[in-house]
Design a protein around this motif. Structure first.
Motif, PDB file in Angstrom:
ATOM      1  N   HIS A 186       2.744  13.400  -8.315  1.00 24.85           N
ATOM      2  CA  HIS A 186       3.036  12.199  -7.534  1.00 24.85           C
ATOM      3  C   HIS A 186       4.172  12.395  -6.541  1.00 24.85           C
ATOM      4  CE1 HIS A 186       0.822   8.698  -9.617  1.00 24.85           C
ATOM      5  NE2 HIS A 186       0.123   9.809  -9.703  1.00 24.85           N
ATOM      6  N   GLU A 228       3.205  11.754  -2.746  1.00 26.17           N
ATOM      7  CA  GLU A 228       3.784  10.573  -2.102  1.00 26.17           C
ATOM      8  C   GLU A 228       4.778  10.953  -1.015  1.00 26.17           C
ATOM      9  OE1 GLU A 228       5.281   8.070  -5.239  1.00 26.17           O
ATOM     10  OE2 GLU A 228       3.297   7.244  -5.643  1.00 26.17           O
ATOM     11  N   GLU A 229       5.588  11.966  -1.244  1.00 26.69           N
ATOM     12  CA  GLU A 229       6.540  12.374  -0.214  1.00 26.69           C
ATOM     13  C   GLU A 229       5.819  12.959   0.998  1.00 26.69           C
ATOM     14  OE1 GLU A 229       9.746  11.508  -0.090  1.00 26.69           O
ATOM     15  OE2 GLU A 229       9.184  10.464  -1.925  1.00 26.69           O
ATOM     16  N   PHE A 247       4.122   9.614   2.623  1.00 29.57           N
ATOM     17  CA  PHE A 247       5.003   8.581   3.164  1.00 29.57           C
ATOM     18  C   PHE A 247       6.124   9.128   4.040  1.00 29.57           C
ATOM     19  CE2 PHE A 247       2.984   6.465  -0.422  1.00 29.57           C
ATOM     20  CZ  PHE A 247       2.508   5.338   0.221  1.00 29.57           C
ATOM     21  N   PHE A 273       5.376   2.296   1.304  1.00 26.28           N
ATOM     22  CA  PHE A 273       5.668   2.932   0.022  1.00 26.28           C
ATOM     23  C   PHE A 273       5.789   1.877  -1.076  1.00 26.28           C
ATOM     24  CE2 PHE A 273       8.999   5.054  -2.752  1.00 26.28           C
ATOM     25  CZ  PHE A 273       8.146   5.996  -3.299  1.00 26.28           C
ATOM     26  N   ALA A 292       2.484   0.401  -2.187  1.00 28.60           N
ATOM     27  CA  ALA A 292       1.699   1.333  -3.010  1.00 28.60           C
ATOM     28  C   ALA A 292       2.071   1.282  -4.489  1.00 28.60           C
ATOM     29  CB  ALA A 292       1.877   2.761  -2.492  1.00 28.60           C
ATOM     30  N   HIS A 293       3.156   0.592  -4.831  1.00 24.15           N
ATOM     31  CA  HIS A 293       3.568   0.473  -6.232  1.00 24.15           C
ATOM     32  C   HIS A 293       3.032  -0.837  -6.795  1.00 24.15           C
ATOM     33  CE1 HIS A 293       6.002   3.760  -4.869  1.00 24.15           C
ATOM     34  NE2 HIS A 293       6.177   4.097  -6.133  1.00 24.15           N
ATOM     35  N   HIS A 326      12.647  12.421  -5.784  1.00 22.96           N
ATOM     36  CA  HIS A 326      11.546  11.597  -6.285  1.00 22.96           C
ATOM     37  C   HIS A 326      11.141  12.051  -7.684  1.00 22.96           C
ATOM     38  CE1 HIS A 326       7.740   9.271  -4.851  1.00 22.96           C
ATOM     39  NE2 HIS A 326       7.823   9.211  -6.169  1.00 22.96           N
TER      40      HIS A 326
END
Length: 126
Positions: free
Chosen positions: A2, A6-7, A10, A34, A37-38, A71
């Motif tokens: 993840h 994600e990094e 985003f 970002f 997306a949570h 992260h």
């Protein structure tokens, strides 16, 4: 997986493109995406703050691996408190404080190192 995915999405793609228009616009836009997306409100609120910090790390280091590492640490803390320490809220709160203080110290050290004058190599001809 993840943090890397994600990094890359985003900060690497979205922020990388949006910052060309305006760095602040890019930072805020990728942060909102970002957060969306949570899946929980608490996750979204936390993602808003961390999205700004992660973009700042990328902007000031120029290296995507720095926000990926940060992260990963954040996700490790979440995993630890939600699984291993789920029955130990006091211990989880103590770990949160350690992570917050440790993160703050790392951030301050980063700023000091980044702004410190660097010695130039001595010229061998003189």
């Amino acid at each position: 997986i993840h943090p890397i995915a994600e990094e890359y999405i985003f900060r690497g793609l979205f922020y990388g493109e949006l910052r060309q228009m305006n760095p602040i616009f890019g930072c805020l836009t990728q942060t909102v995406m970002f957060a969306i997306a949570h899946d929980t409100v608490a996750g979204m609120i936390f993602a808003l703050g961390s999205g700004i910090v992660l973009a700042y790390l990328l902007e000031n280091t120029g290296c995507l691996w720095v926000p990926i590492a940060a992260h990963a640490v954040i996700n490790f803390r979440s995993w630890l408190c939600l699984t291993v320490l789920a029955e130990e809220p006091m211990l989880c709160a103590m770990i949160d404080r350690i992570f917050i203080v440790g993160g703050f110290v790392c951030f301050i050290l980063f700023l000091i190192i980044r702004n410190a004058p660097h010695a130039l190599p001595e010229d061998a001809d003189e």
